[in-house]
Write a protein that holds these residues in place. Structure first.
Motif, PDB file in Angstrom:
ATOM      1  N   LEU A 242       1.365  -7.089   7.391  1.00  0.00           N
ATOM      2  CA  LEU A 242       2.619  -5.924   7.427  1.00  0.00           C
ATOM      3  C   LEU A 242       2.843  -6.160   8.475  1.00  0.00           C
ATOM      4  CD1 LEU A 242       0.312  -3.521   5.154  1.00  0.00           C
ATOM      5  CD2 LEU A 242       1.726  -5.026   4.707  1.00  0.00           C
ATOM      6  N   PRO A 243       4.050  -5.312   8.498  1.00  0.00           N
ATOM      7  CA  PRO A 243       4.345  -4.423   9.603  1.00  0.00           C
ATOM      8  C   PRO A 243       3.851  -3.434  10.857  1.00  0.00           C
ATOM      9  CG  PRO A 243       6.352  -4.650   8.318  1.00  0.00           C
ATOM     10  CD  PRO A 243       5.286  -5.057   7.742  1.00  0.00           C
ATOM     11  N   GLU A 244       3.192  -3.808  12.017  1.00  0.00           N
ATOM     12  CA  GLU A 244       2.413  -2.822  12.877  1.00  0.00           C
ATOM     13  C   GLU A 244       3.008  -1.918  13.608  1.00  0.00           C
ATOM     14  OE1 GLU A 244      -0.837  -2.467  16.147  1.00  0.00           O
ATOM     15  OE2 GLU A 244      -0.004  -4.835  15.752  1.00  0.00           O
ATOM     16  N   LEU A 245       3.685  -0.534  13.867  1.00  0.00           N
ATOM     17  CA  LEU A 245       3.799   0.745  13.521  1.00  0.00           C
ATOM     18  C   LEU A 245       2.847   0.885  14.493  1.00  0.00           C
ATOM     19  CD1 LEU A 245       5.691   2.200  10.529  1.00  0.00           C
ATOM     20  CD2 LEU A 245       6.308   0.313  12.420  1.00  0.00           C
ATOM     21  N   PRO A 246       3.449   1.427  15.973  1.00  0.00           N
ATOM     22  CA  PRO A 246       2.470   2.006  17.599  1.00  0.00           C
ATOM     23  C   PRO A 246       2.941   3.484  16.346  1.00  0.00           C
ATOM     24  CG  PRO A 246       3.301   0.389  17.725  1.00  0.00           C
ATOM     25  CD  PRO A 246       3.792   0.191  16.402  1.00  0.00           C
ATOM     26  N   ASP A 272       9.464   0.269   3.532  1.00  0.00           N
ATOM     27  CA  ASP A 272       8.138  -1.130   3.719  1.00  0.00           C
ATOM     28  C   ASP A 272       7.024  -0.123   3.789  1.00  0.00           C
ATOM     29  OD1 ASP A 272      10.975  -2.631   3.885  1.00  0.00           O
ATOM     30  OD2 ASP A 272      10.637  -3.106   6.040  1.00  0.00           O
ATOM     31  N   GLU A 273       6.325  -1.520   3.307  1.00  0.00           N
ATOM     32  CA  GLU A 273       5.017  -1.487   3.228  1.00  0.00           C
ATOM     33  C   GLU A 273       4.994  -1.480   5.328  1.00  0.00           C
ATOM     34  OE1 GLU A 273       0.395  -0.910   0.849  1.00  0.00           O
ATOM     35  OE2 GLU A 273       2.311  -2.681   0.930  1.00  0.00           O
ATOM     36  N   ALA A 274       3.420  -0.803   5.542  1.00  0.00           N
ATOM     37  CA  ALA A 274       3.470  -1.381   7.052  1.00  0.00           C
ATOM     38  C   ALA A 274       2.328  -0.869   7.295  1.00  0.00           C
ATOM     39  CB  ALA A 274       4.949  -0.573   7.562  1.00  0.00           C
ATOM     40  N   TRP A 275       1.638  -0.860   8.746  1.00  0.00           N
ATOM     41  CA  TRP A 275       0.270   0.233   8.899  1.00  0.00           C
ATOM     42  C   TRP A 275       0.740   0.677  10.276  1.00  0.00           C
ATOM     43  CZ3 TRP A 275      -3.147  -1.994  13.171  1.00  0.00           C
ATOM     44  CH2 TRP A 275      -2.597  -2.961  12.923  1.00  0.00           C
ATOM     45  N   ALA A 276       0.079   1.387  10.742  1.00  0.00           N
ATOM     46  CA  ALA A 276       0.436   2.560  12.247  1.00  0.00           C
ATOM     47  C   ALA A 276      -0.888   2.382  12.643  1.00  0.00           C
ATOM     48  CB  ALA A 276       0.344   4.391  11.553  1.00  0.00           C
ATOM     49  N   THR A 287       4.057   3.776   3.767  1.00  0.00           N
ATOM     50  CA  THR A 287       5.549   3.159   3.429  1.00  0.00           C
ATOM     51  C   THR A 287       6.406   4.207   4.308  1.00  0.00           C
ATOM     52  OG1 THR A 287       4.862   3.753   1.254  1.00  0.00           O
ATOM     53  CG2 THR A 287       7.247   3.793   2.076  1.00  0.00           C
ATOM     54  N   TYR A 288       7.064   3.672   5.251  1.00  0.00           N
ATOM     55  CA  TYR A 288       7.451   3.427   6.524  1.00  0.00           C
ATOM     56  C   TYR A 288       9.280   4.431   5.992  1.00  0.00           C
ATOM     57  CZ  TYR A 288      11.086   3.483  10.875  1.00  0.00           C
ATOM     58  OH  TYR A 288      11.565   3.680  11.342  1.00  0.00           O
ATOM     59  N   LYS A 289       9.512   5.544   6.339  1.00  0.00           N
ATOM     60  CA  LYS A 289      10.666   6.110   6.083  1.00  0.00           C
ATOM     61  C   LYS A 289      10.597   6.908   7.441  1.00  0.00           C
ATOM     62  CE  LYS A 289       9.340   6.785   1.841  1.00  0.00           C
ATOM     63  NZ  LYS A 289       8.797   7.894  -0.101  1.00  0.00           N
ATOM     64  N   ALA A 290      12.316   6.803   7.618  1.00  0.00           N
ATOM     65  CA  ALA A 290      12.964   7.239   8.616  1.00  0.00           C
ATOM     66  C   ALA A 290      12.081   7.662  10.096  1.00  0.00           C
ATOM     67  CB  ALA A 290      13.405   8.620   8.212  1.00  0.00           C
ATOM     68  N   GLY A 291      10.626   6.786  10.468  1.00  0.00           N
ATOM     69  CA  GLY A 291      10.518   7.232  11.690  1.00  0.00           C
ATOM     70  C   GLY A 291       9.236   7.854  11.380  1.00  0.00           C
ATOM     71  N   GLU A 292       8.429   7.569  10.035  1.00  0.00           N
ATOM     72  CA  GLU A 292       7.603   7.862   9.493  1.00  0.00           C
ATOM     73  C   GLU A 292       6.749   7.407   9.469  1.00  0.00           C
ATOM     74  OE1 GLU A 292       7.023  13.198  10.065  1.00  0.00           O
ATOM     75  OE2 GLU A 292       8.503  11.589   8.170  1.00  0.00           O
ATOM     76  N   LEU A 293       4.991   7.229   9.050  1.00  0.00           N
ATOM     77  CA  LEU A 293       4.763   6.672   7.699  1.00  0.00           C
ATOM     78  C   LEU A 293       4.430   7.422   6.908  1.00  0.00           C
ATOM     79  CD1 LEU A 293       3.121   3.608   7.481  1.00  0.00           C
ATOM     80  CD2 LEU A 293       1.413   4.589   8.737  1.00  0.00           C
ATOM     81  N   HIS A 294       4.688   7.183   5.602  1.00  0.00           N
ATOM     82  CA  HIS A 294       3.649   8.062   4.704  1.00  0.00           C
ATOM     83  C   HIS A 294       2.334   7.621   4.430  1.00  0.00           C
ATOM     84  CE1 HIS A 294       7.524  11.047   3.670  1.00  0.00           C
ATOM     85  NE2 HIS A 294       7.321  10.239   5.046  1.00  0.00           N
ATOM     86  N   PRO A 295       1.353   8.190   4.627  1.00  0.00           N
ATOM     87  CA  PRO A 295      -0.470   6.639   4.023  1.00  0.00           C
ATOM     88  C   PRO A 295      -0.316   6.882   2.808  1.00  0.00           C
ATOM     89  CG  PRO A 295      -0.638   9.127   5.011  1.00  0.00           C
ATOM     90  CD  PRO A 295       0.804   9.027   5.347  1.00  0.00           C
TER      91      PRO A 295
END
Length: 301
Positions: A242-246, A272-276, A287-295
């Motif tokens: 999965l993509p990593e999002l700092p 996209d599904e990703a992890w922070a 889920t990544y949406k417009a600069g935020e991760l919705h957990p």
């Protein structure tokens, strides 16, 4: 109030090189005991007769199990030609035989039909549920039943050796839910000679390789010591696909409370599904949406 699990709040992955003759659940229980862990689970069952990679998740890493279960896996196995068994492996009773033996060229040609998206019927002796009962339990009781075919992605299937006329060595890379025993059974049927698995080994599963696995002997020797903790791999390895999002400091705090949190720009697309992560540690999957991760999953460490 829910009872707090007994044991250490330890999280991470342990790769076990499972020997033959022991079930996956037994291995998980041994790992849980050796670490005195509060929680443990595995990503992908191996038959008792099979060897190789059994990835065991501890603590919060159990939340990443689905991502390892969904990953590709590699199996090396030997098929005995000329005999079918009721379990589709060498542990079962021979139920039919054939004197026919295919050539190498015939085997190679037949393998083509087992690549890509195929439909596979699991073995009668399997953990598939039939009206709430495990198939293997029904089979042991002598009951007759049908198992529905299911889709399986086979990335590759190649012949790696032909020790003699009665045996062929194969290597398969496939997605989740695949039964090597069913491949052997169906290949034997396609060749007209019958077949079953003599032995099999899972050499890798997602990011985990058998070469990095701990033996049960070493597990027992190091049980409940700091030396065993050194074998533990980070929880984050389970999120490798999965993509990593700092995350920002504020974003990480919000995510830990189950709220959408701000993350840095990445190559993840909207939806996209990703992890922070924050300071190198996984905070949440979502889920990544417009600069935020919705957990959807939050890691509590």
């Amino acid at each position: 109030m829910a009872r707090k699990p007994k044991g250490r709040a330890i999280s991470g992955w342990l790769v076990v090189d499972k020997p033959a003759g022991i079930g996956s659940t037994t291995v998980v229980n041994k790992v849980k005991w050796a670490f005195n862990a509060a929680k443990a689970g595995h990503a992908g069952t191996l038959d008792p007769a099979a060897t190789g990679v059994l990835a065991v998740a501890l603590g919060e890493a159990t939340k990443t199990v689905p991502y390892i279960t969904d990953a590709l896996k590699c199996y090396r196995f030997r098929v005995t030609l000329g005999a079918a068994t009721n379990t589709d492996d060498a542990e079962g009773e021979v139920i039919a035989t054939s004197a026919l033996r295919p050539t190498d060229a015939q085997i190679i040609a037949a393998l083509a039909q087992f690549r890509g998206e195929i439909m596979q019927i699991p073995p009668q002796f399997s953990a598939v549920k039939i009206d709430g009962e495990r198939a293997y339990a029904l089979a042991r009781d002598g009951e007759e039943f049908d198992i529905a075919a299911r889709a399986l992605w086979v990335e590759s299937l190649e012949m790696t050796g032909r020790p003699d006329a009665d045996h062929v060595d194969l290597e398969m890379v496939c997605g989740k839910g695949g039964y090597v025993r069913a491949i052997a059974r169906d290949l034997g049927a396609a060749l007209g000679c019958l077949g079953h698995v003599e032995h099999l080994r899972r050499t890798w599963s997602g990011p985990f390789d058998a070469e990095q696995g701990i033996s049960l002997t070493t597990l027992d020797e190091l049980a409940k010591t700091e030396a065993l903790d050194a074998w533990l791999l980070p929880l984050e390895i389970g999120l490798a696909d999965l993509p990593e999002l700092p995350a920002t400091a504020e974003g990480a705090a919000r995510l830990r409370n189950g709220n959408p949190g701000m993350v840095m720009a990445s190559d993840a697309g909207y939806g996209d599904e990703a992890w922070a992560s924050y300071q190198g540690q996984a905070v949440a999957v979502g889920t990544y949406k417009a600069g935020e991760l919705h957990p959807t999953r939050v890691f509590n460490r």
